[in-house]
Scaffold this motif. Structure first.
Motif, PDB file in Angstrom:
ATOM      1  N   LEU A 244       5.665 -28.371 -79.867  1.00  0.00           N
ATOM      2  CA  LEU A 244       4.258 -28.386 -80.282  1.00  0.00           C
ATOM      3  C   LEU A 244       3.594 -27.034 -80.029  1.00  0.00           C
ATOM      4  CD1 LEU A 244       3.213 -31.970 -79.116  1.00  0.00           C
ATOM      5  CD2 LEU A 244       3.724 -31.186 -81.440  1.00  0.00           C
ATOM      6  N   ALA A 245       3.996 -26.341 -78.969  1.00  0.00           N
ATOM      7  CA  ALA A 245       3.450 -25.009 -78.722  1.00  0.00           C
ATOM      8  C   ALA A 245       3.856 -24.041 -79.833  1.00  0.00           C
ATOM      9  CB  ALA A 245       3.924 -24.490 -77.368  1.00  0.00           C
ATOM     10  N   GLU A 246       5.105 -24.141 -80.272  1.00  0.00           N
ATOM     11  CA  GLU A 246       5.572 -23.293 -81.369  1.00  0.00           C
ATOM     12  C   GLU A 246       4.840 -23.620 -82.659  1.00  0.00           C
ATOM     13  OE1 GLU A 246       7.615 -20.229 -83.092  1.00  0.00           O
ATOM     14  OE2 GLU A 246       7.514 -20.781 -80.967  1.00  0.00           O
ATOM     15  N   LEU A 247       4.601 -24.900 -82.887  1.00  0.00           N
ATOM     16  CA  LEU A 247       3.853 -25.321 -84.073  1.00  0.00           C
ATOM     17  C   LEU A 247       2.431 -24.768 -84.021  1.00  0.00           C
ATOM     18  CD1 LEU A 247       3.936 -28.953 -85.481  1.00  0.00           C
ATOM     19  CD2 LEU A 247       1.860 -27.592 -85.522  1.00  0.00           C
ATOM     20  N   ALA A 248       1.809 -24.800 -82.837  1.00  0.00           N
ATOM     21  CA  ALA A 248       0.447 -24.290 -82.691  1.00  0.00           C
ATOM     22  C   ALA A 248       0.388 -22.799 -82.998  1.00  0.00           C
ATOM     23  CB  ALA A 248      -0.067 -24.570 -81.277  1.00  0.00           C
ATOM     24  N   ARG A 249       1.361 -22.045 -82.496  1.00  0.00           N
ATOM     25  CA  ARG A 249       1.391 -20.606 -82.765  1.00  0.00           C
ATOM     26  C   ARG A 249       1.577 -20.347 -84.255  1.00  0.00           C
ATOM     27  NH1 ARG A 249       4.547 -20.868 -77.891  1.00  0.00           N
ATOM     28  NH2 ARG A 249       3.314 -20.002 -76.155  1.00  0.00           N
ATOM     29  N   GLY A 250       2.458 -21.131 -84.880  1.00  0.00           N
ATOM     30  CA  GLY A 250       2.688 -20.982 -86.315  1.00  0.00           C
ATOM     31  C   GLY A 250       1.490 -21.354 -87.152  1.00  0.00           C
ATOM     32  N   SER A 251       0.587 -22.154 -86.564  1.00  0.00           N
ATOM     33  CA  SER A 251      -0.629 -22.568 -87.277  1.00  0.00           C
ATOM     34  C   SER A 251      -1.808 -21.658 -86.974  1.00  0.00           C
ATOM     35  CB  SER A 251      -0.992 -24.007 -86.890  1.00  0.00           C
ATOM     36  OG  SER A 251       0.034 -24.897 -87.288  1.00  0.00           O
ATOM     37  N   GLY A 252      -1.548 -20.561 -86.264  1.00  0.00           N
ATOM     38  CA  GLY A 252      -2.589 -19.559 -86.044  1.00  0.00           C
ATOM     39  C   GLY A 252      -3.480 -19.782 -84.854  1.00  0.00           C
ATOM     40  N   ALA A 253      -3.052 -20.588 -83.883  1.00  0.00           N
ATOM     41  CA  ALA A 253      -3.872 -20.802 -82.692  1.00  0.00           C
ATOM     42  C   ALA A 253      -3.926 -19.524 -81.861  1.00  0.00           C
ATOM     43  CB  ALA A 253      -3.312 -21.944 -81.855  1.00  0.00           C
ATOM     44  N   ARG A 254      -5.129 -19.092 -81.515  1.00  0.00           N
ATOM     45  CA  ARG A 254      -5.303 -17.873 -80.716  1.00  0.00           C
ATOM     46  C   ARG A 254      -4.864 -18.084 -79.274  1.00  0.00           C
ATOM     47  NH1 ARG A 254      -9.576 -16.653 -77.566  1.00  0.00           N
ATOM     48  NH2 ARG A 254     -10.960 -18.154 -78.604  1.00  0.00           N
ATOM     49  N   GLU A 255      -5.050 -19.296 -78.775  1.00  0.00           N
ATOM     50  CA  GLU A 255      -4.694 -19.603 -77.395  1.00  0.00           C
ATOM     51  C   GLU A 255      -4.265 -21.061 -77.319  1.00  0.00           C
ATOM     52  OE1 GLU A 255      -6.452 -18.555 -72.932  1.00  0.00           O
ATOM     53  OE2 GLU A 255      -7.692 -18.274 -74.736  1.00  0.00           O
ATOM     54  N   ILE A 256      -3.335 -21.348 -76.412  1.00  0.00           N
ATOM     55  CA  ILE A 256      -2.823 -22.707 -76.241  1.00  0.00           C
ATOM     56  C   ILE A 256      -3.083 -23.148 -74.798  1.00  0.00           C
ATOM     57  CG2 ILE A 256      -0.796 -24.214 -76.312  1.00  0.00           C
ATOM     58  CD1 ILE A 256       0.473 -22.150 -78.238  1.00  0.00           C
ATOM     59  N   PHE A 257      -3.729 -24.309 -74.674  1.00  0.00           N
ATOM     60  CA  PHE A 257      -4.002 -24.889 -73.365  1.00  0.00           C
ATOM     61  C   PHE A 257      -3.179 -26.168 -73.232  1.00  0.00           C
ATOM     62  CE2 PHE A 257      -7.774 -22.697 -74.874  1.00  0.00           C
ATOM     63  CZ  PHE A 257      -8.023 -21.808 -73.830  1.00  0.00           C
ATOM     64  N   VAL A 258      -2.594 -26.373 -72.062  1.00  0.00           N
ATOM     65  CA  VAL A 258      -1.744 -27.547 -71.843  1.00  0.00           C
ATOM     66  C   VAL A 258      -2.189 -28.233 -70.552  1.00  0.00           C
ATOM     67  CG1 VAL A 258       0.610 -28.428 -71.684  1.00  0.00           C
ATOM     68  CG2 VAL A 258       0.165 -26.269 -72.889  1.00  0.00           C
ATOM     69  N   PHE A 259      -2.371 -29.553 -70.626  1.00  0.00           N
ATOM     70  CA  PHE A 259      -2.664 -30.289 -69.396  1.00  0.00           C
ATOM     71  C   PHE A 259      -1.839 -31.561 -69.341  1.00  0.00           C
ATOM     72  CE2 PHE A 259      -6.010 -31.869 -72.309  1.00  0.00           C
ATOM     73  CZ  PHE A 259      -5.870 -33.246 -72.171  1.00  0.00           C
ATOM     74  N   ALA A 260      -1.572 -32.009 -68.112  1.00  0.00           N
ATOM     75  CA  ALA A 260      -0.780 -33.217 -67.884  1.00  0.00           C
ATOM     76  C   ALA A 260      -1.627 -34.244 -67.146  1.00  0.00           C
ATOM     77  CB  ALA A 260       0.474 -32.887 -67.074  1.00  0.00           C
ATOM     78  N   THR A 261      -1.320 -35.527 -67.388  1.00  0.00           N
ATOM     79  CA  THR A 261      -2.144 -36.594 -66.830  1.00  0.00           C
ATOM     80  C   THR A 261      -1.327 -37.503 -65.894  1.00  0.00           C
ATOM     81  OG1 THR A 261      -1.803 -37.936 -68.834  1.00  0.00           O
ATOM     82  CG2 THR A 261      -3.739 -36.496 -68.786  1.00  0.00           C
ATOM     83  N   SER A 262      -1.464 -38.801 -66.029  1.00  0.00           N
ATOM     84  CA  SER A 262      -1.056 -39.771 -65.016  1.00  0.00           C
ATOM     85  C   SER A 262       0.387 -39.647 -64.538  1.00  0.00           C
ATOM     86  CB  SER A 262      -1.305 -41.190 -65.543  1.00  0.00           C
ATOM     87  OG  SER A 262      -0.926 -42.151 -64.597  1.00  0.00           O
ATOM     88  N   ALA A 263       1.359 -39.620 -65.457  1.00  0.00           N
ATOM     89  CA  ALA A 263       2.762 -39.626 -65.033  1.00  0.00           C
ATOM     90  C   ALA A 263       3.093 -38.410 -64.176  1.00  0.00           C
ATOM     91  CB  ALA A 263       3.684 -39.664 -66.255  1.00  0.00           C
ATOM     92  N   VAL A 264       2.599 -37.243 -64.574  1.00  0.00           N
ATOM     93  CA  VAL A 264       2.883 -36.019 -63.817  1.00  0.00           C
ATOM     94  C   VAL A 264       2.057 -35.986 -62.531  1.00  0.00           C
ATOM     95  CG1 VAL A 264       2.981 -33.498 -63.921  1.00  0.00           C
ATOM     96  CG2 VAL A 264       3.440 -34.845 -65.986  1.00  0.00           C
ATOM     97  N   ARG A 265       0.832 -36.516 -62.587  1.00  0.00           N
ATOM     98  CA  ARG A 265       0.024 -36.622 -61.358  1.00  0.00           C
ATOM     99  C   ARG A 265       0.743 -37.438 -60.297  1.00  0.00           C
ATOM    100  NH1 ARG A 265      -4.786 -37.611 -64.554  1.00  0.00           N
ATOM    101  NH2 ARG A 265      -4.559 -39.857 -64.268  1.00  0.00           N
ATOM    102  N   ASP A 266       1.359 -38.536 -60.736  1.00  0.00           N
ATOM    103  CA  ASP A 266       1.988 -39.464 -59.793  1.00  0.00           C
ATOM    104  C   ASP A 266       3.342 -38.982 -59.275  1.00  0.00           C
ATOM    105  OD1 ASP A 266      -0.173 -41.059 -60.309  1.00  0.00           O
ATOM    106  OD2 ASP A 266       0.935 -42.695 -61.245  1.00  0.00           O
ATOM    107  N   ALA A 267       3.997 -38.113 -60.017  1.00  0.00           N
ATOM    108  CA  ALA A 267       5.377 -37.740 -59.692  1.00  0.00           C
ATOM    109  C   ALA A 267       5.445 -36.748 -58.531  1.00  0.00           C
ATOM    110  CB  ALA A 267       6.049 -37.135 -60.928  1.00  0.00           C
ATOM    111  N   ARG A 268       6.340 -37.029 -57.587  1.00  0.00           N
ATOM    112  CA  ARG A 268       6.536 -36.100 -56.472  1.00  0.00           C
ATOM    113  C   ARG A 268       7.136 -34.776 -56.956  1.00  0.00           C
ATOM    114  NH1 ARG A 268       8.676 -40.699 -53.913  1.00  0.00           N
ATOM    115  NH2 ARG A 268      10.782 -39.776 -53.845  1.00  0.00           N
ATOM    116  N   ASN A 269       7.826 -34.820 -58.102  1.00  0.00           N
ATOM    117  CA  ASN A 269       8.387 -33.594 -58.678  1.00  0.00           C
ATOM    118  C   ASN A 269       7.568 -33.110 -59.876  1.00  0.00           C
ATOM    119  OD1 ASN A 269       9.199 -35.782 -60.230  1.00  0.00           O
ATOM    120  ND2 ASN A 269      11.223 -34.938 -60.697  1.00  0.00           N
ATOM    121  N   GLY A 270       6.270 -33.396 -59.844  1.00  0.00           N
ATOM    122  CA  GLY A 270       5.392 -32.957 -60.930  1.00  0.00           C
ATOM    123  C   GLY A 270       5.372 -31.451 -61.096  1.00  0.00           C
TER     124      GLY A 270
END
Length: 299
Positions: free
Chosen positions: A62-88
């Motif tokens: 999806l990041a590659e798709l965003a760059r190919g679509s002309g996105a100037r900047e890409i922001f990524v955030f994670a929610t519940s599953a990664v919050r809960d994981a000890r290896n997040g």
């Protein structure tokens, strides 16, 4: 015109939103979704390597798709599953290396606020965002947030605890969710009742698509539609009585969501009963819209 992209690493799916601003309003250029069900890979408090790999690959794609679509900047955030994981942190490190973008793990309260910013249109209202691992509740008055909370009851999480295979299972899940809301959302329940409520997340859009018998991603047909408590309850009972194979034949229901959709509907029914909500407005806008509204400064 500048385009920004946001990738949300959810517990059920990885999503991409590419957007620009026109006349002070956020306008979506492209939305994409990859169903990876990351939360199902959370075993003993740790994300399995297989679940990490499939989700990291989706983020990179999806990041590659965003760059190919002309996105100037890409922001990524994670929610519940990664919050809960000890290896997040190990997950985010791999996702950053694969995508070339920084990954932020946001708190449950922040997730709730972003959903409110993304879905509300001003005025006094409440927003409910049902995800795979958690459900967020926010009450606000225009841009003022009066209360926000994230509860550990998402559609994938609840299905993992008790798959719904009968109406008795469904009713038991509704009751269990009401108990969780009464225990963990006391501060919001104590606030004045809201007459206007907006629902976001896959459960909401799926309910709208099933109700109108349209393909799930014909979002223009479901955006802004209303659904009543009676209709939600009826769908819960109907879905619970069907096998997974039978559910997959329902128009508007993505086949891969057939096992978890009754749990999502049970969460919604419990929320509507707990907060005294007779009718919800459905929206396809949520935390990613809220995130980019903040980045563009249009909220």
């Amino acid at each position: 015109m500048d385009r920004l992209a946001c990738i949300g690493i959810g517990s059920n799916a990885i999503r991409l939103l590419i957007a620009r601003v026109e006349d002070g309003r956020l306008c979506a250029v492209r939305r994409e979704r990859r169903g990876t069900r990351l939360f199902a890979g959370l075993v003993g408090g740790m994300l399995t390597q297989q679940s990490i790999q499939s989700s990291v690959e989706a983020v990179a794609e999806l990041a590659e798709l965003a760059r190919g679509s002309g996105a100037r900047e890409i922001f990524v955030f994670a929610t519940s599953a990664v919050r809960d994981a000890r290896n997040g942190s190990a997950f985010t490190a791999q996702a950053e290396a694969a995508s070339g973008a920084r990954v932020e793990i946001i708190s449950g309260e922040e997730e709730a606020v972003l959903s409110y910013i993304g879905a509300s249109e001003g005025g006094s209202c409440g927003v409910i965002d049902i995800g795979g691992g958690s459900t967020e509740f926010t009450l606000g008055d225009g841009s003022d947030i009066l209360g926000a909370v994230s509860l550990q009851m998402g559609a994938v999480r609840m299905n993992g605890q008790q798959p719904i295979e009968s109406r008795a299972d469904y009713r038991a899940t509704v009751e269990r969710c009401q108990t969780l809301i009464a225990r963990d959302a006391q501060a919001l329940l104590a606030l004045p009742v809201r007459s206007s409520w907006v629902g976001v997340g896959g459960t909401m859009t799926t309910l709208g698509a099933m109700e109108r018998q349209v393909p799930l991603f014909s979002l223009g047909d479901c955006e802004g539609m209303s659904i009543t408590l009676c209709e939600v309850s009826a769908w819960g009972d109907r879905l619970a009585a069907l096998s997974i194979a039978q559910r997959r034949r329902i128009v508007g229901l993505m086949p891969q969501r057939a096992d978890i959709i009754p749990s999502g509907v049970a969460i919604l029914e419990a929320a509507m009963r707990s907060f005294g909500i007779a009718k919800m407005t459905l929206s396809a806008h949520g935390n990613m819209d809220g995130y980019l509204k903040r980045r563009f400064g249009c909220c």
